[in-house]
Enzyme design. Structure first.
Site, PDB file in Angstrom:
ATOM      1  N   ALA A 271       0.844  -1.182   0.000  1.00  0.00           N
ATOM      2  CA  ALA A 271       0.000   0.000   0.000  1.00  0.00           C
ATOM      3  C   ALA A 271       0.885   1.240   0.000  1.00  0.00           C
ATOM      4  O   ALA A 271       2.100   1.123   0.129  1.00  0.00           O
ATOM      5  CB  ALA A 271      -0.897   0.017   1.240  1.00  0.00           C
ATOM      6  N   MET A 272       0.257   2.407  -0.124  1.00  0.00           N
ATOM      7  CA  MET A 272       1.031   3.643  -0.219  1.00  0.00           C
ATOM      8  C   MET A 272       0.338   4.766   0.530  1.00  0.00           C
ATOM      9  O   MET A 272      -0.863   4.987   0.365  1.00  0.00           O
ATOM     10  CB  MET A 272       1.212   3.991  -1.708  1.00  0.00           C
ATOM     11  CG  MET A 272       2.009   5.254  -1.941  1.00  0.00           C
ATOM     12  SD  MET A 272       3.710   5.103  -1.307  1.00  0.00           S
ATOM     13  CE  MET A 272       4.006   6.795  -0.806  1.00  0.00           C
ATOM     14  N   GLU A 273       1.149   5.475   1.316  1.00  0.00           N
ATOM     15  CA  GLU A 273       0.619   6.446   2.282  1.00  0.00           C
ATOM     16  C   GLU A 273       0.404   7.847   1.725  1.00  0.00           C
ATOM     17  O   GLU A 273       0.461   8.818   2.483  1.00  0.00           O
ATOM     18  CB  GLU A 273       1.601   6.518   3.460  1.00  0.00           C
ATOM     19  CG  GLU A 273       2.964   7.193   3.161  1.00  0.00           C
ATOM     20  CD  GLU A 273       4.090   6.216   2.824  1.00  0.00           C
ATOM     21  OE1 GLU A 273       3.789   5.100   2.350  1.00  0.00           O
ATOM     22  OE2 GLU A 273       5.257   6.581   3.021  1.00  0.00           O
ATOM     23  N   ASN A 274       0.120   8.006   0.432  1.00  0.00           N
ATOM     24  CA  ASN A 274      -0.091   9.336  -0.149  1.00  0.00           C
ATOM     25  C   ASN A 274      -0.956  10.200   0.766  1.00  0.00           C
ATOM     26  O   ASN A 274      -1.974   9.737   1.274  1.00  0.00           O
ATOM     27  CB  ASN A 274      -0.799   9.205  -1.496  1.00  0.00           C
ATOM     28  CG  ASN A 274      -0.217   8.107  -2.340  1.00  0.00           C
ATOM     29  OD1 ASN A 274       0.940   8.151  -2.690  1.00  0.00           O
ATOM     30  ND2 ASN A 274      -1.023   7.095  -2.624  1.00  0.00           N
ATOM     31  N   HIS A 306      -0.593   0.969   9.403  1.00  0.00           N
ATOM     32  CA  HIS A 306       0.743   1.410   8.984  1.00  0.00           C
ATOM     33  C   HIS A 306       0.640   2.640   8.079  1.00  0.00           C
ATOM     34  O   HIS A 306       1.302   3.655   8.326  1.00  0.00           O
ATOM     35  CB  HIS A 306       1.443   0.261   8.258  1.00  0.00           C
ATOM     36  CG  HIS A 306       2.808   0.583   7.744  1.00  0.00           C
ATOM     37  ND1 HIS A 306       3.964   0.204   8.384  1.00  0.00           N
ATOM     38  CD2 HIS A 306       3.202   1.253   6.635  1.00  0.00           C
ATOM     39  CE1 HIS A 306       5.007   0.626   7.700  1.00  0.00           C
ATOM     40  NE2 HIS A 306       4.567   1.268   6.624  1.00  0.00           N
ATOM     41  N   GLU A 307      -0.201   2.561   7.056  1.00  0.00           N
ATOM     42  CA  GLU A 307      -0.294   3.688   6.122  1.00  0.00           C
ATOM     43  C   GLU A 307      -0.877   4.911   6.822  1.00  0.00           C
ATOM     44  O   GLU A 307      -0.442   6.039   6.590  1.00  0.00           O
ATOM     45  CB  GLU A 307      -1.131   3.325   4.891  1.00  0.00           C
ATOM     46  CG  GLU A 307      -0.655   2.085   4.128  1.00  0.00           C
ATOM     47  CD  GLU A 307       0.816   2.047   3.815  1.00  0.00           C
ATOM     48  OE1 GLU A 307       1.432   3.115   3.647  1.00  0.00           O
ATOM     49  OE2 GLU A 307       1.385   0.932   3.745  1.00  0.00           O
ATOM     50  N   HIS A 310       1.720   6.675   8.873  1.00  0.00           N
ATOM     51  CA  HIS A 310       2.663   7.467   8.076  1.00  0.00           C
ATOM     52  C   HIS A 310       2.237   8.935   7.979  1.00  0.00           C
ATOM     53  O   HIS A 310       3.063   9.787   7.652  1.00  0.00           O
ATOM     54  CB  HIS A 310       2.747   6.907   6.652  1.00  0.00           C
ATOM     55  CG  HIS A 310       3.823   5.878   6.441  1.00  0.00           C
ATOM     56  ND1 HIS A 310       5.111   6.026   6.898  1.00  0.00           N
ATOM     57  CD2 HIS A 310       3.808   4.697   5.755  1.00  0.00           C
ATOM     58  CE1 HIS A 310       5.840   4.968   6.524  1.00  0.00           C
ATOM     59  NE2 HIS A 310       5.077   4.151   5.836  1.00  0.00           N
ATOM     60  N   GLU A 329      10.085   4.288   7.688  1.00  0.00           N
ATOM     61  CA  GLU A 329       9.590   2.906   7.601  1.00  0.00           C
ATOM     62  C   GLU A 329       9.840   2.113   8.887  1.00  0.00           C
ATOM     63  O   GLU A 329       8.959   1.405   9.366  1.00  0.00           O
ATOM     64  CB  GLU A 329      10.178   2.194   6.387  1.00  0.00           C
ATOM     65  CG  GLU A 329       9.748   2.807   5.044  1.00  0.00           C
ATOM     66  CD  GLU A 329       8.231   2.896   4.855  1.00  0.00           C
ATOM     67  OE1 GLU A 329       7.483   2.287   5.651  1.00  0.00           O
ATOM     68  OE2 GLU A 329       7.796   3.603   3.926  1.00  0.00           O
TER      69      GLU A 329
HETATM   70  N1  B3K Z   1       5.954   3.653   1.503  1.00  0.00           N
HETATM   71  C1  B3K Z   1       5.346   2.595   0.747  1.00  0.00           C
HETATM   72  C2  B3K Z   1       6.324   1.718   0.067  1.00  0.00           C
HETATM   73  C3  B3K Z   1       6.767   2.248  -1.231  1.00  0.00           C
HETATM   74  C4  B3K Z   1       7.630   1.238  -1.955  1.00  0.00           C
HETATM   75  C5  B3K Z   1       8.224   1.840  -3.177  1.00  0.00           C
HETATM   76  N2  B3K Z   1       9.046   0.901  -3.880  1.00  0.00           N
HETATM   77  C6  B3K Z   1       4.450   1.755   1.572  1.00  0.00           C
HETATM   78  C7  B3K Z   1       4.793   1.667   2.991  1.00  0.00           C
HETATM   79  O1  B3K Z   1       5.849   1.290   3.408  1.00  0.00           O
HETATM   80  O2  B3K Z   1       3.973   2.032   3.765  1.00  0.00           O
HETATM   81 ZN    ZN Z   2       5.647   2.254   5.273  1.00  0.00          ZN
END
Ligand code: B3K
Ligand code: ZN
Length: 866
Positions: A271-274, A306-307, A310, A329
């Protein structure tokens, strides 16, 4: 070795941490205007740039696969002579202190198989920018220490892409002629471009709300395709729990009026924390009892948290450069681990986390890809989203939290969030806040960030019957790792207790700080030799070697009051037994069986703990304990012991299996624990060779009202050769053929099977009509699972290696990032016999010889071969 990568650009020199320089130009504001279409999307970017410091260097805007269609400065379109392109980078000389830069590019989301930048997934358009995907969308200085305020406008066909989302808060929307519409979003918080996100598509929303501790209302939305809506409840519950937890435990409140999550089927990782718009791999959002196991449910809860976490540890305070990745992380993993522990069982969560650390990170730390938590150099940053950065990074934070204690640790994190809010910070900044807020000297502790490798601690206990003094001598060592031949002694916090074997108790748990190569600690008041319980709670991510007897371990497995140490004693008992068996030594099997019986019949224990404690160590973990891994001997020894434990305690397994059967499904910790123990008992029962074993497993498979029991029974049957195996695999396929996440389990279960034909079966599955390399979940379900199956992957024929190398080569052409993730298992050749090592090296060399190999795979395979 190939010296060219994808776009025929020579392989760049490694990026080095010591070369960090502040940016020449800053971009306080950016406006993006997307004309969205899967085949051709136009992106207009307006950047307000300001010169940073006194220099005469031009503005350099990173681009990857972009062609500038128009470049303007302060409203004047430049001629082609007024800018240059240098290996994808747009270079514009500028004279003033501040300018307005406009660029126009066109990109093709549906042709983007790398899943970095703007891409299409199941009719949606979505983005992934971390680490360096933004440069595939527009020209921009793509580095995390440039923070900008974003305004995003999207225009699209309203019928095809009815929902338009971006970061921050929505500010305006409207319809346009020709069935088109637009929306505009604004994010008031300056952020690095890796946190930019956009989603467009036909999505349905699970809408909810959360009131923050200061009374602000936040609109929550989980966006999925309409048919998936019923499977979003668990994710929403987890999100609200995480928001409340971060307020309670860290005093951190959410800061925007909306928080959106979107689930997509094609995603390179979890997943990604945008900012304000998290984008998830659907496997970490969707869950219901029919399709998700308890592990999946926990995965959803953990990743959603987790996201969300962030938002502070990553977004409000971000990273200065990618060498600082563990700053966000490691800390965020630590936060999500503690959240999950608070939601369930601390003891079981710790055991699970250590198991994951040992399986992934210890292996990494002892191989050719070993790197420090704060690396010194990289070729491709995507290769550094590793167990070392994440899981070992979390252990470093955990050690600091332990050394400081809860109040001082909280003072340290308060200081960190306050001092660095809005900053792009470093690991050093974090440690400095711990030192200051926690009033502690962490000078030597900092080595944990710099030195790679897992420290070994040798513990020897001597006892003097006349003085009653027990002396514990601890000796530390750290092996050389690539680029680091010599190591300095580390600061290692070790929680220990000395048990009086007669009273079955100890006089207290002490934390010892090991800072010298060798140190001796004296304890008084022991008439008889005490028994050592060490690294309790797994207080430090080290390997402890002790001279404890099987009798001592059996004692601890029955009486240690630290659950992790009790589990560990149990595991050690089994490891000694099995490693001995591989070396041809007979051990005291009766003692192991007695210890298992003792734990499995202790009514005071949590069934989830019992399941962890009585489970045999994995084949891979056993391999890690041996100088040279012998996959066949390990498999035979482990299967043999499993069968004999199964047979010796058969009535117990039948009894556990019968009494853990639930009347109806529940997701409580107690119900989850019962299922975990039930599945462990079933595995022992089937291993026992009981004539009705397969039938009992099939009945569980067939009648289960939840995926946890169904998949476990399927996995057990898949190891054998019964008619039930064939039937269960068929039924499972037919039942779930239209559910991609469950079909992944069908592929994965077969790839993980301890079956002599697994190699051939995986090869056949790769040709199955439902198999595709284009979907990372599917590719991983087959190949990552297979590579983790030690016995099958390391088949003496070398066919396992060839098969994975073929997959890497094919996948690299589509999706280098995901291809590179398959390389590390091939790099562990030093750990195997000469014949296997040679076969693994041959495949690595074959991969490297491919023309046009990506930088991602080039780095991983090249380092693995060194
Ligand atoms: N920050 C993203 C991971 C991105 C990976 C890019 N190759 C998800 C996470 O660790 O929450
Ligand atoms: Zn992360």
């Amino acid at each position: 070795m190939a010296d060219m990568h994808n776009s025929d650009v020579p392989t760049p020199a490694p990026i080095r941490r010591v070369d960090y320089r502040p940016p020449d130009w800053l971009v306080p504001d950016i406006a993006l205007d997307f004309d969205l279409d899967p085949a051709a999307t136009q992106v207009r970017a307006s950047l307000s740039v300001t010169r940073n410091g006194v220099h005469d260097r031009p503005l350099r805007l990173d681009g990857d696969g972009l062609v500038p269609l128009r470049v303007s400065v302060d409203g004047r379109e430049l001629t082609q002579a007024e800018w240059t392109m240098e290996a994808g980078t747009l270079v514009i000389p500028l004279t003033g202190e501040a300018h307005e830069i406009d660029t126009l590019v066109e990109i093709a989301p549906e042709g983007n198989s790398k899943l970095m930048g703007l891409y299409a997934s199941g009719g949606l358009l979505c983005t992934q920018c971390e680490a360096e995907g933004f440069r595939r969308i527009t020209f921009f200085p793509d580095r995390p220490d440039i923070l900008s305020r974003y305004r995003v406008r999207m225009t699209a066909d309203k019928a095809r892409l009815p929902i338009l989302l971006s970061n921050g808060d929505p500010v305006a929307a409207g319809d346009l002629p020709g069935g088109r519409h637009w929306a505009e979003w604004r994010d008031p918080f300056p952020k690095p471009c890796y946190l930019f996100a956009l989603v467009a598509g036909d999505l349905a929303c699970n809408a909810d709300r959360f009131v923050t501790m200061s009374g602000r209302e936040v609109a929550l939305g989980i966006w999925v395709k309409a048919s998936d809506l019923p499977r979003t409840a668990h994710a929403m519950k987890a999100l609200k729990a995480a928001m409340a937890w971060d307020e309670r435990v860290y005093g951190r409140e959410y800061d925007l009026d909306v928080f959106n999550i979107v689930a997509v089927a094609d995603f390179n990782f979890g997943a990604m924390e945008n900012k304000g718009l998290n984008i998830f791999n659907s496997r970490y959002i969707l869950a219901d009892p029919e399709t998700a196991t308890d592990i999946d449910y926990d995965g959803v809860e953990g990743v959603v948290a987790h996201e969300y976490f962030h938002n502070w540890s990553g977004n409000r305070v971000t990273c200065r450069d990618w060498f600082q990745l563990s700053l966000k992380e490691g800390f965020t993993v630590f936060r999500d681990q503690n959240f999950s522990a608070d939601m369930g069982s601390h003891a079981v969560k710790r055991i699970e986390d250590v198991r994951i650390l040992r399986a992934g990170q210890f292996q990494e730390d002892s191989g050719p890809l070993a790197h420090p938590v704060r690396p010194e150099s990289y070729m491709e940053i995507s290769n550094f989203y590793t167990a070392t950065i994440y899981n070992k990074g979390a252990e470093l934070i955990r050690m600091m939290a332990l050394m400081l204690g809860p109040e001082r640790f909280r003072a340290g994190t308060d200081l960190y969030f306050e001092r660095h809010d809005g900053d792009a910070a470093t690991c050093e900044d974090f440690v400095a806040c711990m030192e200051e807020g926690g009033d502690i000297d962490l000078t030597q502790f900092r080595l944990w960030y710099a030195q790679a490798g897992t420290p070994h601690v040798k513990a020897t206990l001597a006892h003097d019957g006349t003085t009653g003094i027990a002396e514990l001598t601890l000796e530390q060592s750290l092996a050389a790792t690539p680029g680091q031949p010599d190591k300095a002694p580390m600061a290692i916090p070790l929680r220990v207790a000395l048990f009086d074997p007669v009273r079955r108790s100890h006089g207290g748990d002490t934390m010892l700080m090991l800072t010298e190569p060798v140190q001796t600690f004296a304890f008084e008041g022991f008439a008889a030799p005490p028994i050592l319980s060490i690294n309790r709670g797994f207080s430090a991510p080290v390997i402890v070697d002790t001279d404890r007897s099987q009798g001592d371990l059996a004692f601890l497995s029955a009486h240690d009051d630290d659950p992790f140490a009790r589990y560990e004693a149990m595991q050690q008992l089994m490891v000694h037994m099995l490693v001995g068996a591989v070396a041809g030594q007979a051990g005291d099997e009766a003692a192991v069986i007695a210890a298992i019986r003792h734990v499995a019949t202790d009514p005071m224990l949590d069934p989830a703990f019992v399941a962890e404690a009585i489970r045999l160590p994995s084949e891979a973990y056993l391999g890690d304990q041996m100088p040279v891994v012998d996959p066949d001997a390990i498999h035979a020894a482990r299967e043999g012991l499993q069968a004999r434990i199964g047979a010796a305690l058969e009535p117990l397994w039948r009894d556990i299996h019968a009494r853990t059967r639930a009347g109806s499904f529940a997701l409580t910790p107690a119900a989850k624990g019962a299922r975990k123990l039930r599945n462990t008992a079933l595995a022992y029962l089937v291993a026992s060779g009981a004539t009705d074993g397969d039938a009992i497993a099939f009945a569980q498979f067939d009648r289960a009202d939840n995926m946890t029991e169904r998949q476990a029974a399927l996995a057990i049957l898949a190891n054998g050769d019964s008619d039930e195996r064939v039937a269960a695999l068929d039924i499972f396929y037919n039942r779930y053929a239209n559910d991609p996440l469950v079909l992944d389990k069908w592929f994965q279960t077969q790839a993980l099977a301890g079956h002599p034909d697994t190699v051939a079966q995986v090869e056949e599955l790769a040709r199955h009509k439902d198999f595709t390399l284009a979907n990372p979940n599917r590719a991983r379900a087959l190949y990552s699972a297979f590579a983790a199956n030690q016995w099958a992957f390391h088949h003496a024929s070398g066919e396992g290696y060839r098969l994975v190398a073929d997959a890497i080569i094919a996948l690299d052409r589509l999706n280098p990032q995901t291809a590179a993730r398959l390389v590390p298992p091939l790099g562990r050749w030093q750990r195997f016999d000469a014949m296997r090592a040679e076969k693994m090296r041959t495949q690595l060399a074959r991969i490297l010889a491919q023309p046009g190999l990506s930088r991602d795979v080039t780095e991983q395979a090249g380092k693995s071969l060194e």
